[in-house]
Scaffold this active site. Structure first.
Site, PDB file in Angstrom:
ATOM      1  N   HIS A 214       0.812  -1.223   0.000  1.00 31.00           N
ATOM      2  CA  HIS A 214       0.000   0.000   0.000  1.00 31.00           C
ATOM      3  C   HIS A 214       0.841   1.266   0.000  1.00 31.00           C
ATOM      4  O   HIS A 214       2.047   1.248   0.250  1.00 31.00           O
ATOM      5  CB  HIS A 214      -0.987   0.021   1.173  1.00 31.00           C
ATOM      6  CG  HIS A 214      -0.385   0.200   2.533  1.00 31.00           C
ATOM      7  ND1 HIS A 214      -0.296  -0.831   3.447  1.00 31.00           N
ATOM      8  CD2 HIS A 214       0.145   1.280   3.162  1.00 31.00           C
ATOM      9  CE1 HIS A 214       0.246  -0.387   4.574  1.00 31.00           C
ATOM     10  NE2 HIS A 214       0.528   0.913   4.425  1.00 31.00           N
TER      11      HIS A 214
ATOM     12  N   ARG B  95      -2.104  10.970   4.069  1.00 28.43           N
ATOM     13  CA  ARG B  95      -2.889  11.649   5.102  1.00 28.43           C
ATOM     14  C   ARG B  95      -4.017  12.430   4.436  1.00 28.43           C
ATOM     15  O   ARG B  95      -3.837  13.008   3.366  1.00 28.43           O
ATOM     16  CB  ARG B  95      -2.004  12.597   5.912  1.00 28.43           C
ATOM     17  CG  ARG B  95      -0.907  11.884   6.697  1.00 28.43           C
ATOM     18  CD  ARG B  95      -0.008  12.886   7.412  1.00 28.43           C
ATOM     19  NE  ARG B  95       1.008  12.214   8.221  1.00 28.43           N
ATOM     20  CZ  ARG B  95       2.199  11.825   7.761  1.00 28.43           C
ATOM     21  NH1 ARG B  95       2.528  12.053   6.490  1.00 28.43           N
ATOM     22  NH2 ARG B  95       3.061  11.218   8.557  1.00 28.43           N
TER      23      ARG B  95
ATOM     24  N   HIS C 263       2.478  11.288  -7.249  1.00 31.22           N
ATOM     25  CA  HIS C 263       1.093  10.936  -7.542  1.00 31.22           C
ATOM     26  C   HIS C 263       0.872   9.449  -7.361  1.00 31.22           C
ATOM     27  O   HIS C 263       1.826   8.679  -7.213  1.00 31.22           O
ATOM     28  CB  HIS C 263       0.725  11.332  -8.980  1.00 31.22           C
ATOM     29  CG  HIS C 263       1.559  10.641 -10.037  1.00 31.22           C
ATOM     30  ND1 HIS C 263       2.640  11.237 -10.643  1.00 31.22           N
ATOM     31  CD2 HIS C 263       1.488   9.389 -10.586  1.00 31.22           C
ATOM     32  CE1 HIS C 263       3.182  10.408 -11.521  1.00 31.22           C
ATOM     33  NE2 HIS C 263       2.489   9.274 -11.495  1.00 31.22           N
TER      34      HIS C 263
ATOM     35  N   ARG D 293       0.777  18.372 -24.500  1.00 32.16           N
ATOM     36  CA  ARG D 293       1.107  17.483 -25.611  1.00 32.16           C
ATOM     37  C   ARG D 293       0.767  16.032 -25.330  1.00 32.16           C
ATOM     38  O   ARG D 293       0.593  15.242 -26.251  1.00 32.16           O
ATOM     39  CB  ARG D 293       2.611  17.595 -25.923  1.00 32.16           C
ATOM     40  CG  ARG D 293       3.016  18.956 -26.485  1.00 32.16           C
ATOM     41  CD  ARG D 293       4.519  19.026 -26.702  1.00 32.16           C
ATOM     42  NE  ARG D 293       5.262  18.848 -25.454  1.00 32.16           N
ATOM     43  CZ  ARG D 293       6.586  18.727 -25.386  1.00 32.16           C
ATOM     44  NH1 ARG D 293       7.305  18.721 -26.494  1.00 32.16           N
ATOM     45  NH2 ARG D 293       7.180  18.597 -24.210  1.00 32.16           N
TER      46      ARG D 293
ATOM     47  N   GLU E 161       7.341   0.904   5.142  1.00 29.52           N
ATOM     48  CA  GLU E 161       6.813   0.047   6.193  1.00 29.52           C
ATOM     49  C   GLU E 161       6.987  -1.410   5.796  1.00 29.52           C
ATOM     50  O   GLU E 161       6.866  -1.766   4.609  1.00 29.52           O
ATOM     51  CB  GLU E 161       5.337   0.360   6.431  1.00 29.52           C
ATOM     52  CG  GLU E 161       4.703  -0.415   7.577  1.00 29.52           C
ATOM     53  CD  GLU E 161       3.236  -0.058   7.790  1.00 29.52           C
ATOM     54  OE1 GLU E 161       2.708  -0.423   8.855  1.00 29.52           O
ATOM     55  OE2 GLU E 161       2.630   0.562   6.896  1.00 29.52           O
TER      56      GLU E 161
ATOM     57  N   ASN F  30      -6.085  12.063  11.032  1.00 27.51           N
ATOM     58  CA  ASN F  30      -5.793  12.499  12.393  1.00 27.51           C
ATOM     59  C   ASN F  30      -6.962  13.344  12.899  1.00 27.51           C
ATOM     60  O   ASN F  30      -7.369  14.324  12.255  1.00 27.51           O
ATOM     61  CB  ASN F  30      -4.497  13.308  12.415  1.00 27.51           C
ATOM     62  CG  ASN F  30      -3.292  12.449  12.075  1.00 27.51           C
ATOM     63  OD1 ASN F  30      -2.932  11.548  12.823  1.00 27.51           O
ATOM     64  ND2 ASN F  30      -2.675  12.699  10.929  1.00 27.51           N
TER      65      ASN F  30
ATOM     66  N   HIS G  44       4.099   6.925   3.582  1.00 28.63           N
ATOM     67  CA  HIS G  44       5.015   5.819   3.329  1.00 28.63           C
ATOM     68  C   HIS G  44       4.455   4.901   2.263  1.00 28.63           C
ATOM     69  O   HIS G  44       3.282   4.988   1.893  1.00 28.63           O
ATOM     70  CB  HIS G  44       5.270   5.009   4.610  1.00 28.63           C
ATOM     71  CG  HIS G  44       4.029   4.405   5.207  1.00 28.63           C
ATOM     72  ND1 HIS G  44       3.345   4.975   6.254  1.00 28.63           N
ATOM     73  CD2 HIS G  44       3.328   3.265   4.900  1.00 28.63           C
ATOM     74  CE1 HIS G  44       2.305   4.234   6.572  1.00 28.63           C
ATOM     75  NE2 HIS G  44       2.271   3.185   5.756  1.00 28.63           N
TER      76      HIS G  44
ATOM     77  N   GLU H 258      -3.939   3.469   1.615  1.00 28.82           N
ATOM     78  CA  GLU H 258      -4.232   3.662   3.037  1.00 28.82           C
ATOM     79  C   GLU H 258      -4.412   5.151   3.288  1.00 28.82           C
ATOM     80  O   GLU H 258      -3.505   5.944   3.036  1.00 28.82           O
ATOM     81  CB  GLU H 258      -3.109   3.124   3.920  1.00 28.82           C
ATOM     82  CG  GLU H 258      -3.334   3.402   5.413  1.00 28.82           C
ATOM     83  CD  GLU H 258      -2.117   3.119   6.281  1.00 28.82           C
ATOM     84  OE1 GLU H 258      -2.180   3.438   7.491  1.00 28.82           O
ATOM     85  OE2 GLU H 258      -1.107   2.603   5.764  1.00 28.82           O
TER      86      GLU H 258
ATOM     87  N   GLU I 189       6.948   3.914  -9.173  1.00 30.09           N
ATOM     88  CA  GLU I 189       7.613   4.700 -10.199  1.00 30.09           C
ATOM     89  C   GLU I 189       8.602   5.652  -9.523  1.00 30.09           C
ATOM     90  O   GLU I 189       8.209   6.442  -8.662  1.00 30.09           O
ATOM     91  CB  GLU I 189       6.612   5.502 -11.023  1.00 30.09           C
ATOM     92  CG  GLU I 189       7.266   6.423 -12.045  1.00 30.09           C
ATOM     93  CD  GLU I 189       6.289   7.373 -12.736  1.00 30.09           C
ATOM     94  OE1 GLU I 189       6.742   8.198 -13.545  1.00 30.09           O
ATOM     95  OE2 GLU I 189       5.074   7.296 -12.445  1.00 30.09           O
TER      96      GLU I 189
END
Length: 316
Positions: free
Chosen positions: A12, A16, A100, A130, A303, A76, A257, A72, A230
């Site tokens: 994953h 946030r 991204h 383009r 992780e 908070n 992460h 994920e 990537e």
């Protein structure tokens, strides 16, 4: 005690979010399903795990730890009520680093129209610039979501329908300072395969696509796949001693992460230790004894958790 990197998965990518309900709604509009919510009220945050889970998905009905291509979302408590709080999407200084996520789709023109009809905004529409074969939608926090077609986009222009159950969570992009160091880490330490390289000397950057795809060579069509990484390298950054990317975990925060699941958590961490990795958190640190974090050459957090299908440990 041994570990087999061919059994690892890029499980994953953690982002946030400010308001979880609107974020979950957006990703569900893209065809994802909420696999699991893990409330952590004592620590004042909740985790939401989303992935493609239809019968036509890559891993339908699989345990979340035995998948690739999960998103994920971390919320908070209280951020939704803070008018001054905003997320760093990773694409502007001083928070540039993460770039991204990418969703691969079957009919990209119909996909983009469906997203626009739902009222969501775009960083780049198909008609912009383009590159007329990709688009970038914006999620509710401003994260960029690349849309790429695994069918020939020239042959789907007249198609008006799209089926989100056929989408794939294709990859997550991070920028790296020194491509040689990063490729060595992700291949030699984490055991990923280099699946495709896209060199762009005129624009002075290269793209490297890595993942866990047993039996694949280094020149595969990566667009239909799921759960890739990537790496974007802009020429010359490796020569600048003062140059550094933002890992998303210092202010301004956003991306958190990536996570790999492994066949044997203790053995994998022993192997990482023997290879001399830099640790953010060892298994023995703190209260969470089922989670470790290693640091890549740019200090992005990786992780490491147990694939519960291969060996029960945490009973998540």
């Amino acid at each position: 005690m041994a570990t087999d990197t061919s059994k690892y998965k890029l499980n994953h990518t953690m982002l946030r979010v400010k308001e979880p309900q609107r974020s979950v709604k957006f990703y569900e509009h893209l065809g994802m399903s909420l696999l699991q919510k893990i409330p952590q009220p004592e620590a004042k945050f909740d985790l939401y795990f989303l992935a493609y889970d239809s019968p036509s998905a890559v891993s339908p009905n699989a345990h979340w730890s035995d998948r690739q291509g999960i998103i994920e979302l971390t919320h908070n408590y209280g951020t939704e009520n803070d008018s001054s709080y905003s997320i760093n999407n990773g694409n502007s200084d001083p928070g540039k680093g993460f770039g991204h996520i990418c969703i691969s789709v079957e009919n990209i023109q119909a996909t983009c129209q469906r997203i626009e009809d739902a009222g969501y905004k775009f960083q780049k529409k198909l008609s912009d610039g383009r590159m007329r074969h990709i688009a970038f939608a914006l999620d509710p926090d401003g994260y960029w979501v690349e849309l790429a077609s695994y069918n020939d986009s020239g042959k789907t222009e007249g198609i008006k329908e799209t089926d989100p159950t056929k989408y794939r969570m294709n990859h997550s992009m991070i920028r790296v300072k020194d491509h040689a160091k990063s490729l060595k880490f992700y291949q030699d330490v984490l055991g990923m395969q280099l699946l495709r390289t896209n060199e762009n000397p005129s624009a002075k950057f290269n793209l490297y696509f890595l993942g866990y795809v047993p039996g694949a060579n280094n020149d595969v069509n990566t667009v239909p796949l799921e759960g890739l990484l990537e790496l974007t390298w802009n020429y010359g950054t490796e020569k600048d001693e003062n140059f550094k990317y933002h890992n998303g975990n210092a202010e301004p925060q956003g991306f958190g992460h990536i996570c790999i699941t492994v066949d044997d958590l203790d053995a994998a961490c022993k192997r990482f230790e023997d290879l001399g990795v830099n640790w953010k958190k060892r298994l023995t640190d703190g209260r969470m004894k089922n989670v470790a974090f290693v640091l890549d050459p740019d200090d992005y957090w990786v992780e490491v958790v147990q694939n519960e299908k291969l060996k029960e440990r945490a009973n998540w």
